[in-house]
Design a protein around this motif. Structure first.
Motif, PDB file in Angstrom:
ATOM      1  N   MET A  70       0.742  -1.112  -0.099  1.00  0.00           N
ATOM      2  CA  MET A  70      -0.148   0.298   0.028  1.00  0.00           C
ATOM      3  C   MET A  70       0.808   1.543   0.193  1.00  0.00           C
ATOM      4  SD  MET A  70      -3.449   0.123   2.017  1.00  0.00           S
ATOM      5  CE  MET A  70      -2.910   1.678   2.858  1.00  0.00           C
ATOM      6  N   LEU A  71       0.500   2.600  -0.514  1.00  0.00           N
ATOM      7  CA  LEU A  71       0.717   3.374  -0.408  1.00  0.00           C
ATOM      8  C   LEU A  71       1.483   3.598   0.960  1.00  0.00           C
ATOM      9  CD1 LEU A  71       1.689   5.079  -2.986  1.00  0.00           C
ATOM     10  CD2 LEU A  71      -0.547   5.940  -3.952  1.00  0.00           C
ATOM     11  N   ALA A  72       0.688   3.741   1.617  1.00  0.00           N
ATOM     12  CA  ALA A  72       0.956   4.757   2.841  1.00  0.00           C
ATOM     13  C   ALA A  72       2.155   3.739   3.342  1.00  0.00           C
ATOM     14  CB  ALA A  72      -0.017   4.419   3.935  1.00  0.00           C
ATOM     15  N   GLU A  73       2.249   2.627   3.159  1.00  0.00           N
ATOM     16  CA  GLU A  73       3.626   1.518   3.838  1.00  0.00           C
ATOM     17  C   GLU A  73       4.585   2.178   3.211  1.00  0.00           C
ATOM     18  OE1 GLU A  73       0.070   0.252   3.330  1.00  0.00           O
ATOM     19  OE2 GLU A  73       0.445   0.138   5.721  1.00  0.00           O
ATOM     20  N   GLN A  74       4.361   2.100   1.527  1.00  0.00           N
ATOM     21  CA  GLN A  74       5.829   3.508   1.168  1.00  0.00           C
ATOM     22  C   GLN A  74       6.298   3.903   1.443  1.00  0.00           C
ATOM     23  OE1 GLN A  74       5.525   2.575  -2.851  1.00  0.00           O
ATOM     24  NE2 GLN A  74       3.805   0.839  -3.268  1.00  0.00           N
ATOM     25  N   ALA A  75       5.112   5.092   1.551  1.00  0.00           N
ATOM     26  CA  ALA A  75       5.821   6.352   2.558  1.00  0.00           C
ATOM     27  C   ALA A  75       6.380   5.881   3.642  1.00  0.00           C
ATOM     28  CB  ALA A  75       4.530   7.136   1.991  1.00  0.00           C
ATOM     29  N   ALA A  76       5.732   5.012   4.522  1.00  0.00           N
ATOM     30  CA  ALA A  76       6.807   5.433   6.165  1.00  0.00           C
ATOM     31  C   ALA A  76       7.955   4.185   5.472  1.00  0.00           C
ATOM     32  CB  ALA A  76       5.961   4.310   6.570  1.00  0.00           C
ATOM     33  N   GLU A  77       8.241   3.398   4.849  1.00  0.00           N
ATOM     34  CA  GLU A  77       9.317   3.073   4.479  1.00  0.00           C
ATOM     35  C   GLU A  77      10.195   4.288   4.244  1.00  0.00           C
ATOM     36  OE1 GLU A  77       8.034  -1.213   2.884  1.00  0.00           O
ATOM     37  OE2 GLU A  77      10.247  -0.366   1.913  1.00  0.00           O
ATOM     38  N   ALA A  78      10.047   4.680   3.154  1.00  0.00           N
ATOM     39  CA  ALA A  78      10.692   5.453   2.580  1.00  0.00           C
ATOM     40  C   ALA A  78      11.107   6.281   3.563  1.00  0.00           C
ATOM     41  CB  ALA A  78      10.054   6.678   1.364  1.00  0.00           C
ATOM     42  N   ILE A  79      10.180   7.060   4.608  1.00  0.00           N
ATOM     43  CA  ILE A  79      10.516   8.357   5.608  1.00  0.00           C
ATOM     44  C   ILE A  79      11.838   7.503   6.524  1.00  0.00           C
ATOM     45  CG2 ILE A  79       9.619   9.046   7.870  1.00  0.00           C
ATOM     46  CD1 ILE A  79       7.025   9.769   5.913  1.00  0.00           C
ATOM     47  N   ALA A  80      11.496   5.947   6.547  1.00  0.00           N
ATOM     48  CA  ALA A  80      12.918   5.382   7.884  1.00  0.00           C
ATOM     49  C   ALA A  80      13.757   5.472   6.931  1.00  0.00           C
ATOM     50  CB  ALA A  80      11.624   3.856   7.998  1.00  0.00           C
ATOM     51  N   THR A  81      13.754   5.363   5.530  1.00  0.00           N
ATOM     52  CA  THR A  81      14.937   4.677   4.978  1.00  0.00           C
ATOM     53  C   THR A  81      16.112   6.429   5.248  1.00  0.00           C
ATOM     54  OG1 THR A  81      14.772   3.501   3.662  1.00  0.00           O
ATOM     55  CG2 THR A  81      16.092   4.002   2.937  1.00  0.00           C
ATOM     56  N   ARG A  82      14.897   7.198   4.711  1.00  0.00           N
ATOM     57  CA  ARG A  82      15.468   8.470   3.999  1.00  0.00           C
ATOM     58  C   ARG A  82      16.166  10.067   5.596  1.00  0.00           C
ATOM     59  NH1 ARG A  82      14.134  11.205  -0.908  1.00  0.00           N
ATOM     60  NH2 ARG A  82      15.741  12.752  -0.446  1.00  0.00           N
ATOM     61  N   THR A  83      14.803   9.623   6.119  1.00  0.00           N
ATOM     62  CA  THR A  83      15.371   9.434   7.709  1.00  0.00           C
ATOM     63  C   THR A  83      16.319   9.121   8.985  1.00  0.00           C
ATOM     64  OG1 THR A  83      13.550   8.780   8.949  1.00  0.00           O
ATOM     65  CG2 THR A  83      12.936  10.915   7.367  1.00  0.00           C
ATOM     66  N   GLY A  84      16.382   7.716   8.473  1.00  0.00           N
ATOM     67  CA  GLY A  84      17.709   6.705   9.785  1.00  0.00           C
ATOM     68  C   GLY A  84      16.949   6.699  10.691  1.00  0.00           C
ATOM     69  N   VAL A  85      15.433   7.288  10.777  1.00  0.00           N
ATOM     70  CA  VAL A  85      14.265   6.712  12.134  1.00  0.00           C
ATOM     71  C   VAL A  85      12.973   5.735  11.546  1.00  0.00           C
ATOM     72  CG1 VAL A  85      12.636   8.639  13.581  1.00  0.00           C
ATOM     73  CG2 VAL A  85      14.866   9.318  13.165  1.00  0.00           C
ATOM     74  N   ILE A  86      13.191   4.913  12.663  1.00  0.00           N
ATOM     75  CA  ILE A  86      12.539   3.683  12.464  1.00  0.00           C
ATOM     76  C   ILE A  86      10.936   4.224  12.358  1.00  0.00           C
ATOM     77  CG2 ILE A  86      11.863   1.390  12.378  1.00  0.00           C
ATOM     78  CD1 ILE A  86      14.733   1.524  11.643  1.00  0.00           C
ATOM     79  N   HIS A  87      10.869   4.533  14.298  1.00  0.00           N
ATOM     80  CA  HIS A  87       9.751   4.683  14.107  1.00  0.00           C
ATOM     81  C   HIS A  87       9.731   6.651  14.947  1.00  0.00           C
ATOM     82  CE1 HIS A  87       7.802   0.734  14.913  1.00  0.00           C
ATOM     83  NE2 HIS A  87       6.984   1.461  15.472  1.00  0.00           N
ATOM     84  N   HIS A  88       8.152   7.515  14.123  1.00  0.00           N
ATOM     85  CA  HIS A  88       8.134   8.393  14.063  1.00  0.00           C
ATOM     86  C   HIS A  88       6.944   8.104  15.140  1.00  0.00           C
ATOM     87  CE1 HIS A  88      10.762  10.148  10.596  1.00  0.00           C
ATOM     88  NE2 HIS A  88      11.403  10.785  11.705  1.00  0.00           N
ATOM     89  N   HIS A  89       6.451   9.352  16.067  1.00  0.00           N
ATOM     90  CA  HIS A  89       5.709   8.715  16.892  1.00  0.00           C
ATOM     91  C   HIS A  89       4.544  10.152  16.431  1.00  0.00           C
ATOM     92  CE1 HIS A  89       9.947   7.685  19.180  1.00  0.00           C
ATOM     93  NE2 HIS A  89       8.773   6.881  19.472  1.00  0.00           N
TER      94      HIS A  89
END
Ligand code: HPA
Length: 259
Positions: free
Chosen positions: A1-20
């Motif tokens: 799903m698009l939301a998961e893809q975005a979350a994955e990209a955010i994690a990769t690009r920020t180096g932060v696995i979990h944003h609260h």
């Protein structure tokens, strides 16, 4: 799903696995971001799956990752609106992406016209409830979502610890992009609206369907049509935001520190 893809990209690009927490900064709120903290990473929305570079003037179209206290925070600099021609699914994509990135709290900010007598330009108002007058919903299928206390009472109490002067109001969300007529504002006032704007309500519905805790803050950038007899302009909305930026930033930072 698009939301998961975005979350994955955010994690990769920020180096932060979990944003609260995710904060969506609307018109008038963009310049407040620098007061919240220095981003550890910034990603153009054009490079994130499902996001679109915002066309609304004054929306920067970037997602920042910022650490505030114990929290990893996503600052979404701009949003998609129905009036830009986006479907409800697109309008709420940032909320779904935030949830997929791990967020359990979403803070929605916006610029609004003040309807309730006594509201002043430059005032920040906690959203206590809303009227979805867009005729649209981001929910598909028969998902019956409770909207009582959608705007988290405990989070509103927490915001008032930061600024005891904060008042509360009911936000009416319309399609736009035209501003309202004075007759429409009289109608909205009669329906119980204190504030009027062109965003936020679909995101709020999506957030509740995902069981995210929800806080909303409106910046009154102008008095609603007919209240003063003056014409409305987007430039006035942006200028008011710039003027209020340090105050808005401090308020958001204070809330984020207490989460
Ligand atoms: N109406 C609708 N949206 C708005 C307004 C308004 O008066 N001010 C800022 N956004």
């Amino acid at each position: 799903m698009l939301a998961e893809q975005a979350a994955e990209a955010i994690a990769t690009r920020t180096g932060v696995i979990h944003h609260h927490v995710a904060v969506i900064l609307g018109s008038g709120w963009q310049t407040a971001a620098t007061e919240i903290g220095a981003p550890t990473a910034s990603i153009p929305m054009s490079e994130l799956p499902g996001f679109e570079p915002p066309t609304a003037q004054g929306h920067q179209g970037v997602v920042h990752s910022v650490t505030v206290g114990e929290s990893q925070v996503l600052l979404m600099m701009g949003r998609q609106h129905l009036y830009e021609g986006y479907e409800p699914q697109r309008v709420v994509h940032a909320v779904h992406a935030a949830a997929a990135a791990g967020a359990t709290t979403v803070i929605l900010t916006n610029a609004a016209g003040g309807i309730r007598p006594g509201l002043r330009v430059g005032e920040t108002v906690l959203i206590s409830d809303h009227l979805n007058l867009t005729g649209r919903t981001p929910l598909t299928g028969a998902s019956f979502v409770n909207m009582v206390d959608a705007w988290d009472p405990a989070l509103r109490t927490l915001a008032r610890e930061v600024d005891p002067a904060l008042t509360e109001g009911v936000y009416a969300g319309l399609n736009g992009p035209q501003y309202e007529t004075p007759a429409e504002i009289r109608m909205l006032g009669g329906m119980g609206a204190d504030l009027v704007g062109m965003s936020t309500v679909l995101e709020a519905i999506a957030a509740r369907s995902l069981e995210l805790r929800l806080l909303g803050i409106s910046l009154v950038t102008n008095l609603a049509a007919g209240v003063t007899g003056e014409a409305l302009s987007h430039e006035e909305v942006l200028a008011e935001g710039r003027a209020a930026a340090p105050r808005l930033g401090k308020l958001l930072r204070g809330v984020l520190e207490r989460l």
